[in-house]
Design a protein around this motif. Structure first.
Motif, PDB file in Angstrom:
ATOM      1  N   ASN A  24       0.853  -1.175   0.000  1.00 39.63           N
ATOM      2  CA  ASN A  24       0.000   0.000   0.000  1.00 39.63           C
ATOM      3  C   ASN A  24       0.892   1.229   0.000  1.00 39.63           C
ATOM      4  OD1 ASN A  24      -2.217   1.428  -0.082  1.00 39.63           O
ATOM      5  ND2 ASN A  24      -3.017   0.858   1.933  1.00 39.63           N
ATOM      6  N   PHE A  25       1.721   1.309  -1.035  1.00 38.40           N
ATOM      7  CA  PHE A  25       2.814   2.285  -0.977  1.00 38.40           C
ATOM      8  C   PHE A  25       2.332   3.723  -0.994  1.00 38.40           C
ATOM      9  CE2 PHE A  25       2.167   1.171  -5.397  1.00 38.40           C
ATOM     10  CZ  PHE A  25       2.051   2.403  -5.992  1.00 38.40           C
ATOM     11  N   LYS A  26       1.083   3.931  -1.460  1.00 36.96           N
ATOM     12  CA  LYS A  26       0.641   5.332  -1.540  1.00 36.96           C
ATOM     13  C   LYS A  26       0.243   5.886  -0.183  1.00 36.96           C
ATOM     14  CE  LYS A  26      -0.604   5.699  -6.344  1.00 36.96           C
ATOM     15  NZ  LYS A  26      -1.639   5.926  -7.359  1.00 36.96           N
ATOM     16  N   THR A  27       0.105   5.013   0.804  1.00 37.56           N
ATOM     17  CA  THR A  27      -0.372   5.500   2.093  1.00 37.56           C
ATOM     18  C   THR A  27       0.651   5.271   3.201  1.00 37.56           C
ATOM     19  OG1 THR A  27      -1.418   3.377   2.466  1.00 37.56           O
ATOM     20  CG2 THR A  27      -2.774   5.132   1.506  1.00 37.56           C
ATOM     21  N   LEU A  28       1.910   5.188   2.835  1.00 35.49           N
ATOM     22  CA  LEU A  28       2.959   5.098   3.847  1.00 35.49           C
ATOM     23  C   LEU A  28       2.796   6.263   4.799  1.00 35.49           C
ATOM     24  CD1 LEU A  28       6.326   4.265   2.099  1.00 35.49           C
ATOM     25  CD2 LEU A  28       5.127   2.946   3.837  1.00 35.49           C
ATOM     26  N   LYS A  29       2.683   5.950   6.078  1.00 32.08           N
ATOM     27  CA  LYS A  29       2.490   7.044   7.021  1.00 32.08           C
ATOM     28  C   LYS A  29       3.824   7.733   7.325  1.00 32.08           C
ATOM     29  CE  LYS A  29       0.138   4.704   9.930  1.00 32.08           C
ATOM     30  NZ  LYS A  29      -0.326   4.302  11.259  1.00 32.08           N
ATOM     31  N   LYS A  30       3.785   9.038   7.334  1.00 34.37           N
ATOM     32  CA  LYS A  30       4.970   9.798   7.731  1.00 34.37           C
ATOM     33  C   LYS A  30       4.791  10.167   9.200  1.00 34.37           C
ATOM     34  CE  LYS A  30       5.358  11.639   3.088  1.00 34.37           C
ATOM     35  NZ  LYS A  30       5.741  12.726   2.212  1.00 34.37           N
ATOM     36  N   THR A  31       5.168   9.248  10.065  1.00 36.57           N
ATOM     37  CA  THR A  31       4.887   9.451  11.480  1.00 36.57           C
ATOM     38  C   THR A  31       5.992  10.208  12.196  1.00 36.57           C
ATOM     39  OG1 THR A  31       5.888   7.304  11.853  1.00 36.57           O
ATOM     40  CG2 THR A  31       3.485   7.375  11.689  1.00 36.57           C
ATOM     41  N   ASP A  32       7.132  10.344  11.535  1.00 36.23           N
ATOM     42  CA  ASP A  32       8.229  11.031  12.203  1.00 36.23           C
ATOM     43  C   ASP A  32       7.891  12.509  12.351  1.00 36.23           C
ATOM     44  OD1 ASP A  32      10.271   8.783  12.225  1.00 36.23           O
ATOM     45  OD2 ASP A  32       9.654   8.852  10.131  1.00 36.23           O
ATOM     46  N   PRO A  88      23.112  19.260  10.494  1.00 34.28           N
ATOM     47  CA  PRO A  88      21.747  19.323   9.951  1.00 34.28           C
ATOM     48  C   PRO A  88      20.999  18.002  10.054  1.00 34.28           C
ATOM     49  CG  PRO A  88      23.414  19.718   8.240  1.00 34.28           C
ATOM     50  CD  PRO A  88      24.131  19.247   9.445  1.00 34.28           C
ATOM     51  N   PHE A  89      21.674  16.957  10.568  1.00 35.70           N
ATOM     52  CA  PHE A  89      21.035  15.638  10.585  1.00 35.70           C
ATOM     53  C   PHE A  89      20.401  15.313  11.930  1.00 35.70           C
ATOM     54  CE2 PHE A  89      24.884  15.286   7.841  1.00 35.70           C
ATOM     55  CZ  PHE A  89      24.208  15.423   6.649  1.00 35.70           C
ATOM     56  N   ASP A  90      20.754  16.072  12.959  1.00 39.12           N
ATOM     57  CA  ASP A  90      20.314  15.777  14.318  1.00 39.12           C
ATOM     58  C   ASP A  90      18.954  16.436  14.557  1.00 39.12           C
ATOM     59  OD1 ASP A  90      19.962  15.502  17.012  1.00 39.12           O
ATOM     60  OD2 ASP A  90      22.035  15.951  17.521  1.00 39.12           O
ATOM     61  N   THR A  91      17.959  15.636  14.927  1.00 40.85           N
ATOM     62  CA  THR A  91      16.603  16.187  15.074  1.00 40.85           C
ATOM     63  C   THR A  91      16.491  17.136  16.260  1.00 40.85           C
ATOM     64  OG1 THR A  91      16.013  14.196  16.290  1.00 40.85           O
ATOM     65  CG2 THR A  91      15.411  14.278  13.963  1.00 40.85           C
ATOM     66  N   ARG A  92      17.526  17.183  17.118  1.00 40.57           N
ATOM     67  CA  ARG A  92      17.454  18.129  18.228  1.00 40.57           C
ATOM     68  C   ARG A  92      17.881  19.525  17.805  1.00 40.57           C
ATOM     69  NH1 ARG A  92      21.279  14.893  22.039  1.00 40.57           N
ATOM     70  NH2 ARG A  92      22.149  14.682  19.969  1.00 40.57           N
ATOM     71  N   ARG A  93      18.438  19.665  16.628  1.00 44.82           N
ATOM     72  CA  ARG A  93      18.867  20.982  16.174  1.00 44.82           C
ATOM     73  C   ARG A  93      17.688  21.734  15.576  1.00 44.82           C
ATOM     74  NH1 ARG A  93      22.196  19.526  18.969  1.00 44.82           N
ATOM     75  NH2 ARG A  93      21.148  21.176  20.058  1.00 44.82           N
ATOM     76  N   VAL A  94      17.779  23.070  15.570  1.00 42.86           N
ATOM     77  CA  VAL A  94      16.605  23.880  15.262  1.00 42.86           C
ATOM     78  C   VAL A  94      16.216  23.810  13.785  1.00 42.86           C
ATOM     79  CG1 VAL A  94      17.715  26.098  14.771  1.00 42.86           C
ATOM     80  CG2 VAL A  94      15.528  26.036  15.936  1.00 42.86           C
ATOM     81  N   ASP A  95      17.178  23.677  12.911  1.00 41.44           N
ATOM     82  CA  ASP A  95      16.869  23.661  11.479  1.00 41.44           C
ATOM     83  C   ASP A  95      17.210  22.309  10.847  1.00 41.44           C
ATOM     84  OD1 ASP A  95      15.653  25.936  10.505  1.00 41.44           O
ATOM     85  OD2 ASP A  95      17.475  27.124  10.637  1.00 41.44           O
ATOM     86  N   PHE A  96      16.953  21.225  11.592  1.00 46.98           N
ATOM     87  CA  PHE A  96      17.357  19.925  11.049  1.00 46.98           C
ATOM     88  C   PHE A  96      16.586  19.607   9.773  1.00 46.98           C
ATOM     89  CE2 PHE A  96      13.767  17.186  12.102  1.00 46.98           C
ATOM     90  CZ  PHE A  96      13.099  17.934  13.039  1.00 46.98           C
ATOM     91  N   LEU A  97      17.209  18.799   8.918  1.00 44.49           N
ATOM     92  CA  LEU A  97      16.595  18.459   7.637  1.00 44.49           C
ATOM     93  C   LEU A  97      15.541  17.374   7.822  1.00 44.49           C
ATOM     94  CD1 LEU A  97      19.789  18.318   5.420  1.00 44.49           C
ATOM     95  CD2 LEU A  97      18.010  20.019   5.344  1.00 44.49           C
ATOM     96  N   PRO A  98      14.426  17.465   7.108  1.00 38.72           N
ATOM     97  CA  PRO A  98      13.351  16.468   7.236  1.00 38.72           C
ATOM     98  C   PRO A  98      13.702  15.171   6.526  1.00 38.72           C
ATOM     99  CG  PRO A  98      12.737  18.094   5.618  1.00 38.72           C
ATOM    100  CD  PRO A  98      14.068  18.524   6.171  1.00 38.72           C
ATOM    101  N   LEU A  99      14.724  14.476   7.020  1.00 42.51           N
ATOM    102  CA  LEU A  99      15.206  13.282   6.322  1.00 42.51           C
ATOM    103  C   LEU A  99      14.159  12.178   6.294  1.00 42.51           C
ATOM    104  CD1 LEU A  99      18.917  12.987   7.427  1.00 42.51           C
ATOM    105  CD2 LEU A  99      17.892  14.273   5.583  1.00 42.51           C
ATOM    106  N   ASP A 100      13.356  12.081   7.351  1.00 41.31           N
ATOM    107  CA  ASP A 100      12.344  11.026   7.371  1.00 41.31           C
ATOM    108  C   ASP A 100      11.409  11.173   6.176  1.00 41.31           C
ATOM    109  OD1 ASP A 100      13.204  11.858  10.174  1.00 41.31           O
ATOM    110  OD2 ASP A 100      12.419   9.854  10.494  1.00 41.31           O
ATOM    111  N   ASN A 101      10.942  12.391   5.952  1.00 39.55           N
ATOM    112  CA  ASN A 101      10.033  12.610   4.828  1.00 39.55           C
ATOM    113  C   ASN A 101      10.715  12.322   3.500  1.00 39.55           C
ATOM    114  OD1 ASN A 101       8.425  13.472   6.810  1.00 39.55           O
ATOM    115  ND2 ASN A 101       8.280  15.597   6.151  1.00 39.55           N
ATOM    116  N   ILE A 102      11.959  12.760   3.379  1.00 41.13           N
ATOM    117  CA  ILE A 102      12.663  12.538   2.118  1.00 41.13           C
ATOM    118  C   ILE A 102      12.770  11.042   1.840  1.00 41.13           C
ATOM    119  CG2 ILE A 102      14.893  12.789   0.985  1.00 41.13           C
ATOM    120  CD1 ILE A 102      15.248  15.437   2.430  1.00 41.13           C
TER     121      ILE A 102
END
Lengths: 336, 336, 336, 336, 336
Positions: free
Chosen positions: C6-14, C297-311
């Motif tokens: 069901n690849f169209k509905t992969l949840k982006k839970t991050d 930019p990879f650490d989710t604790r930083r203020v402007d971290f990159l949305p790697l999960d979504n990517i």
């Protein structure tokens, strides 16, 4: 046949831009040059601001004498605004030069790939002499056609040195000439490949043909995309605000209305304000103008236009020399 | 068949952005333009700061008259803060233009690779006329589909000029249209390779197909990644702090409360402070706004949006001209 | 089989980073946001400098009243030092953003090459359905594994959607997971080449596999190399020197010790100095902090971290859609 | 035969530029160096401005004493103008170094590709010893010929170490020597390919040959395109305006005409003004001069010229060592 | 055999540079660090300027008391000069970091291409186990040899882990070790190609081998070309002029010679001038020193040197893990 081309004496009759003459390293010799600068082009606008300032000073004197009203405003906030505006203009000038330099690099790339394409054709192409002559001549046509296309001209008189009447006629039926020349080079490469050109030598040449299109596309991008229109207008509005309010804030510095302490203070007469404004306007408008002029490096009416005519002739000479040398040294056995 | 396309007269009916009209080189002609600037968009916020400053001046006058209390603060520290803030804004503006220029370059790359892919297909592809027409038309579809995808639109009316009903229908079953078009081009290349296209000509074309995906990916990256959110907010907070405290620090400069020395000092009335604040707010907010607007160069509501419609139509015209020329000159023997 | 994904509905839970929400273009709406800024993170340090300044003011008042000793120092030299420090901070902020943008570009490259690799595998790979599914799934695993590796995590739960238990187990015996996944893709390519994949299509795919390793290496470089440690410390020392001596130099401007001329000068009370210091500390420390936070930019604790999960999820969706489409349209004859 | 080359002891007799000697890290040791700076080159112009300032001071004193007329003008507007001019000069200096660094990179590329071309020729070329020696020697000739060509010299004495009399003679019939050497390398590659060199090893080498031409083209671009002529002149005019009006605006600061308050104020004598002007002129003219000198990094008369002689000799040594090693270890079976 | 390598526990005994330890994000924790800064390295020069300033103050006091002569000079012109000098230093610092970052990128490239070369060798190389082990070990030797070569060391103890005695001995007969290792890798590739390695897999690996040489060449370029010698000296002269004349211009601000108005003005004693000078000297000299130290990122005596030892060991570990994995999983049938 190729012995009849007098390729070493191709005349460079096109105008040589002032921008390609090197400036003297010594400070004094290079200071009072006007040719090749934007000074004559901004002079009228500078005088305009001088007149505006004169009007403002006259008005303020009139108000003071008739109504005992001072129009002087504090100047503090203008210093920072002036510095920021200066920064904006200087950075735009830099961006303009980056763009101009990018255009120069793209043409440098056209020089390089023309040479590489020619060397590849002569070293790895089929031994057929006719093919070789055609290949070199079509490559040499590409820069001429590209330059004319970037300047919006349809006539390419240089082609008569390189192509036959029929070839030129067929070429001119296309609306986008450089694409059509590139298409011709591709056909010649396909023909060469068919006549036994090595697969990877063919591929290497094809890659250079693609690069020529890339460089052409880069030039078209620079030509068609004026940089920073919205901020360009805003910068001009900022310049206007600054130069129109500066006379008011200078009224106090040039307190011509105060009683003179040290004799006659000619250096503090309010009538010097227009001179000051003109000096500052000259600096700001020059920076603005150079930044604008650099945006179209292909137009010969711009102050720092690129010497494309010379570049094209140099390419043609280099290529014809390689062809001439090829015929002389008989690297490959010509069929003719 | 291809003679019936009237490709030279494709109408460019989409709005032409003000940003693609060149600005006059002469200073005076380009100063008082409003169209294509952010001036109308920041005017409301500028007036807001003017009202805030009026309130502050009123408050300070009231405090002085009723309670004999001066609210004026020293202005020294604000000058450096203002200069740093100006620097921050100007550098952000520059970063915004770099981003905008990168987007323009990516589209320049789409122009170049479309041309190269088409020339390669026509010069080295199989002689089958049907394959050629399909190949060119799918390439011409790619920019349209990419542009619509970047603008979040699912309808691509331009496709009806290029593809059949069934092709369009099948295409629209995909959620990511540019990927699907690229997949089609890859299939055509595989088919061409099967029909005897030269291995390295195939590889060269495949490389250009990959580049198209790379450029698309670059545009998506620009679209989806707002630059510098945290510092953008901070910059706005700095602007607020500066503009809200500046009236207090200007109170002394405009010492309207002092007895007039030189007649009536209308230029030093505290009621001029809101005007000063509005001028400075206009500069700061314009820089902030242009920096923000440049972050999405694909949205036609932004002030300096890229003329993607024109670029796409130009690509289509160039490609169809190449195809038309190919049919005319019979470089390859068409099967039809 | 592939119809069950069901690849169209992969949840982006991050968590979605604040940095990926676009900021309002209008000035006022975007000013008073705190979420996604470093304001809360520097507030404590700002208060610290406020307390320090309060202590200094108290000390100076005490010295004045008890010992008739003025601690005020001239402020002239601090202005230039402050401007240079501001320039240093602003340029470091810019360097931080360049780095952050480079990380974003590297991930954009991972997006592009994943797509290209998948399209190449489907269009030019062997018709074996099993090979195709495996190829796509290993490609889709690469971004997940890379993201987790960059965040120092060994568990990659997303893999259970893509690989079998045994595959995951075998993979986890390696210490450097992305290398191992790339090794798997290379093995699949070698297998595909053995099953008749075209030599140059294989080479093109191999090149993209190499690029994936290059982008991974670029991210590791950014992760492991803090920028500018020595100058970062120095900058903080400069900030300390400036903020600790500024209260002394402001004592004269806020000459609360002078007899009041215009009523009570509340705007000139020395007790306002800590407020000024805190405003300036807020600006300087914010610039310092954002510059520091942008370095990872990879650490989710930083203020402007990159949305790697979504990517990563987007890549997975796009790849599975291509695979799904491939099975549907039967471009190649699946063996199953 | 190759044992007779004493390649390890090639003398580097050409002058070593001061610019390639590292500067001491300690501040004091590196301050009072004159060699390798532009100080001697701008000294005359600095003295010129000193004399001009002396004349102005003399004139103003004369006007004051004889006519009771003060020539002092307010200095406020000059500060911002000076800052903007400083910014302009510093940014131009930076642009100059970018250009210089680009030239150094291009030569670094020539080093790299020479090595790669040689390693490829030795590892993948035909086993014919004669071919190998010729191939290495023509590659080693390329940098020498390029360096001489960039300096406008036709004589290349280094070639006698590498080529035979006849080869040199034939070479010198060409007007563009580097093109001709590259043509020779291409012929050798074509010959090698004919003798069974692997197709892709040939292609890899061909690519490096093309890169050599690209780097040469880049150097020619830098040589032939003076950067920023129009703004260079303008900057000099701005410097003149600033330095010529600064004495007038300093007259008040050095108010030598005021009655002395604290004894004799030797530090405020107007006769110190020329000294101040000279210090400022030294800074401005040095920045201007370095920016100009950096534009031609190939000319040994410029202050920071690149050590091309050493680079070329190093390339030659490295290549001959590889060839020597090749003959020793007998990687390939030499025919001789 | 490969089971005996304990590659996962390679000790990293080389010193870890302070520059690779991340700095705390919190301001206060990172301020008072001295290790890894240039503060200790400039302290002596700072004290020198302090002594110079003390001497100047003493002289001026002496002149005032004995001869009633004031040495104070106006300070106006110094502010702009100081700002321009600060800008120059900050931009040089930035250029230094760009250079340092470029060096880091080049080493990142060595990491990437080593991995890619190893994966390519294992996935596409001949199944011969001996060849595979040799191939991996020579690749793993390249970074070690390069690092030692960049640091001017001839001994490479790490090689004993990877190569046999004879191999090391033969290698050390060369004067340029990285070239020789690259030559070995090329020979192994040629051998692999001869044993049936796919033509394009061979080409892909060859390209990565060339890139290793390119990165090495880039590092050598950075090592051998000190940036900006002429302007570095000039900057130091400007610093000297500024710091030596600043005490004179501060004499008026710290008008210790005026009668005290508000009690004893300890904050205005001229004896504070040396302290001010030392603070400013600390800032200027630190910026100068960091800019200089960044120019050689390979030397472990520099403050921000790159952790090359760790990078090399990481490469070695990754490569040996890939080899170990290859032997375990039996991707290819080992001959041993």
């Amino acid at each position: 046949m190729c012995a009849t081309w007098n390729f070493k004496t191709l005349k460079k009759t096109d105008p040589i831009p002032a921008s390609s003459k090197p400036l003297s390293y010594s400070y004094w010799l290079g200071t009072f040059v006007l040719q090749g600068t934007v000074a004559p082009r901004v002079m009228l606008d500078v005088v305009g601001f001088g007149l505006l300032a004169t009007g403002i000073v006259y008005l303020s004197e009139f108000a003071m004498i008739r109504f005992d009203v001072s129009l002087a405003v504090p100047g503090g906030p203008f210093e920072v605004a002036g510095a920021v505006l200066g920064l904006l203009l200087v950075l735009r000038l830099n961006a303009g030069y980056d763009r101009w330099w990018e255009a120069r690099k793209l043409w440098g790339g056209i020089v390089n790939e023309s040479r590489n394409l020619a060397i590849a054709g002569l070293a790895y192409g089929p031994p057929d002499h006719h093919w070789r002559v055609q290949f070199i001549k079509w490559i040499a046509s590409f820069p001429h056609v590209t330059r004319r296309s970037l300047r919006g001209e349809r006539q390419v008189p240089e082609l008569s040195r390189l192509l036959t009447e029929q070839q030129i006629e067929a070429l001119l039926t296309n609306s986008h000439l450089p694409d059509a020349v590139s298409r011709q080079i591709a056909s010649l490469l396909a023909e060469g490949r068919g006549s036994g050109m090595d697969a990877l030598a063919f591929y290497s040449a094809e890659k250079q043909r693609c690069l020529l299109i890339d460089y052409l596309g880069g030039c078209e991008r620079i030509l068609k995309t004026p940089l920073a229109r919205s901020s360009a207008i805003q910068v001009r509005q900022f310049i206007f605000i600054l130069l129109a309010s500066l006379p008011f804030s200078l009224l106090d510095d040039f307190h011509g209305t105060l009683p003179a302490i040290f004799g006659t203070e000619v250096g503090r007469s309010v009538w010097l304000i227009p001179l000051f404004i003109m000096v500052i306007a000259f600096m700001l408008l020059s920076l603005d103008r150079i930044g604008m002029e650099l945006q179209n490096p292909f137009d010969t009416r711009r102050v720092d236009f690129l010497p494309l005519d010379n570049i094209c002739i140099t390419i043609e000479q280099n290529l014809l020399e390689l062809l001439h040398d090829d015929a002389l040294h008989d690297y490959a056995a010509p069929t003719a």
